[in-house]
Design an enzyme around this catalytic site. Structure first.
Site, PDB file in Angstrom:
ATOM      1  N   GLY A   1       4.939  45.514  20.394  1.00 26.51           N
ATOM      2  CA  GLY A   1       6.070  45.432  21.345  1.00 26.51           C
ATOM      3  C   GLY A   1       4.990  45.856  22.611  1.00 26.51           C
ATOM      4  O   GLY A   1       3.677  46.125  22.557  1.00 26.51           O
TER       5      GLY A   1
ATOM      6  N   ASP B   1      16.016  56.809  29.086  1.00 24.27           N
ATOM      7  CA  ASP B   1      16.342  55.125  28.584  1.00 24.27           C
ATOM      8  C   ASP B   1      16.838  55.169  27.552  1.00 24.27           C
ATOM      9  O   ASP B   1      16.200  54.232  26.887  1.00 24.27           O
ATOM     10  CB  ASP B   1      15.207  54.872  28.734  1.00 24.27           C
TER      11      ASP B   1
END
Length: 566
Positions: free
Chosen positions: A44, A172
């Protein structure tokens, strides 16, 4: 070979930067960083670089994650802030030692082309993130149940308790930063400090507001004080976790669950949960940080009890066959009562809150349940074999022993002793018990199709069948030992997938497998070892969960030896 930047500009594979926009280009498959880490594929990317699946050439091709630092920023102050975030993640990961956080290996600087790049190296977690799991559910018109999200909270809150005790705030938390580990279904918390491991299309909210305040997190998941003011508290993580739960429950993004104009969540409309869970989530989602729970432990104390232990202990809940002991209760009832009473016992033992669920899981899994004819191993037997963890002294509920010589036929006495030897050998060989018993069951029920995979009873009339099951188990273990697998290959039995085969195929195509010029040669050589051991298994039709796992393990060792030149 052609490579493309995020803007789809075409470049030569030899370039490290896009000739059109200057963006750092992906590392090519097969490239070796620092003469050690071989790139397999991109996992990613985000605002600061990419993450790659890599093979560690100095650790028998062990898989790892290589996280590249290549921020797409131009201003010196932005670059400096990005570097600070990268260094922060490295420093944070070095001190985090938790079984549900990927282990940090190293940070390194490497010169690629004419520019220095920085990398973090971590454990690779085999599994799927919860964003992907949710998407799979949505394809079937489903989402996560309340029972599942409560179970998730019970397993991830102790991780937050642990990192918060070290004054680390994740900042996060979202479905894509939680991975369900394939081996035990425990949630893993990933991505600390800002170096993102996300698909490029997923939004990542990053803005620099002031020298000492960085706005970091995903819009919709992060609370107002974090996104708008750059202030972060431990309760900010609890807020993001609660939003994550709502998304998993509803299958909808936060923006569809929250009226930002009026500042209210759509309780009773889009969000329907039990009153008790609703009360907990509402407090976690309070607008003011001071109105929320201040610690993860506070949430755990008021959270509804977890009614499902499947994710934490799949070898107990998935294995359905009974203990072969006349007069004993069914294994499932024993395992369920044992796990419940163990949890209660653990709650009264002084220990750090973050360790509590793992102590429960450790003691729970010491009752190794084998499918087929099945058995329960004495908890002390396994605990004595665990030398790396000190378990507090506990008064546990008594577990029925495998054998009761005074009430068993003579043949079962011998099989009880044989079974103990098998358990010892499994432990010594580091062969996963859950995988092993699946293969035994497949072999046993294939030979006995008339049983229609029925559960063997502990009654005398099934004594011969139980003995036969034990014989199959011993024969299988002998064959696995004759395969001369490496410890790493044995430990991974049950976790191999087509992804491993794809990696080996690419390595062969890249000329990285020494004597093997094609993957077909790897397959042929693997079958030369596999076929004599398991002659009844038809080539190309091996069960993915059982015998193909052994085939993969043999292939993994052959690939490893080929890469090392042996």
């Amino acid at each position: 070979m052609q490579v493309y930047c995020n803007k789809k500009h075409q470049n030569s594979g030899s370039n490290r930067f896009c000739t059109h926009c200057g963006e750092p280009l992906p590392l090519p498959i097969g490239q070796v960083v620092e003469n050690r880490y071989q790139i397999v594929r991109i996992l990613g990317q985000g605002g600061f670089g990419r993450s790659y699946l890599a093979l560690d050439n100095q650790k028998s091709l062990q898989q790892c994650v290589l996280k590249e630092f290549a921020p797409q920023v131009q201003k010196p102050q932005d670059l400096q802030k990005a570097k600070e975030l990268f260094e922060r993640e490295a420093s944070v990961l070095k001190k985090l030692q938790h079984p549900q956080i990927p282990r940090f290996h190293a940070s390194l600087q490497a010169k690629l082309g004419k520019k220095d790049f920085f990398f973090l190296v971590q454990d690779y977690v085999e599994g799927d993130n919860y964003d992907y799991l949710l998407e799979q559910r949505k394809l079937q018109g489903q989402a996560f149940s309340e029972e599942e999200v409560v179970n998730l909270l019970h397993k991830i809150l102790p991780v937050l308790s642990y990192i918060h005790s070290l004054d680390v705030v994740h900042r996060d938390i979202s479905p894509d930063n939680l991975i369900e580990r394939s081996s035990d279904k425990l949630p893993m918390l990933i991505d600390f400090g800002g170096v993102k491991q996300l698909p490029a299309h997923q939004g990542f909210w990053f803005t620099q507001l002031a020298p000492n305040r960085t706005l970091l997190g995903k819009e919709g998941y992060a609370p107002e004080e974090q996104l708008r003011q750059g202030q972060v508290f431990k309760s900010s993580d609890l807020y993001s976790l609660a939003v994550t739960v709502l998304v998993l429950l509803t299958g909808k993004e936060p923006q569809k669950l929250y009226d930002s104009y009026n500042g209210v969540w759509f309780w009773g409309k889009e969000i329907r949960v039990s009153p008790r869970l609703e009360a907990v989530l509402k407090k976690m989602l309070a607008y003011k940080p001071s109105d929320r729970y201040q610690t993860a432990d506070q949430v755990l104390r008021v959270l509804p009890s977890s009614t499902s232990t499947q994710a934490a202990n799949p070898h107990i809940t998935k294995l359905k066959t009974m203990v072969a002991a006349p007069g004993r209760q069914r294994v499932q009832a024993i395992a369920s009562r044992f796990h419940s009473r163990t949890q209660s016992a653990m709650q009264s033992i002084p220990m750090p809150d973050w360790f509590r669920p793992f102590a429960v899981t450790l003691v729970g899994t010491t009752a190794i349940v084998l499918v087929g004819a099945g058995t329960v191993a004495i908890a002390n037997f396994v605990i004595r074999g665990v030398t790396s963890i000190t378990v507090p002294s506990i008064s546990l509920p008594q577990i029925p022993s495998i054998g009761n010589p005074s009430s068993k036929p003579g043949s079962d006495k011998n099989k009880t002793r044989d079974l103990q030897k098998i358990l010892n050998r499994l432990q010594q060989q580091k062969i996963p018990a859950g995988f092993f018993t699946k293969v035994v069951d497949e072999s046993f029920y294939t030979k006995r199709p008339e049983l229609n995979k029925r559960t063997l009873s502990p009654n005398p009339e099934d004594a011969a069948l139980r003995n036969e099951w034990y014989d199959v188990a011993e024969d299988l273990l002998n064959k696995i030992e004759r395969a001369n697998l490496s410890t790493a290959a044995r430990q991974k039995l049950g976790s191999y997938s087509q992804q491993d085969e794809a990696i080996w195929r690419r390595l062969a195509q890249a000329g990285q497998l020494g004597k093997y010029k094609t993957f077909t040669q790897v397959k042929d050589d693997t079958y030369k070892t596999f076929n004599p051991l398991f002659p009844g298994q038809e080539r190309g039709k091996l069960n993915q969960q059982t015998f193909l796992q052994i085939w993969y393990a043999i292939a993994a060792d052959k690939v490893s030896k080929a890469q090392s030149g042996n």
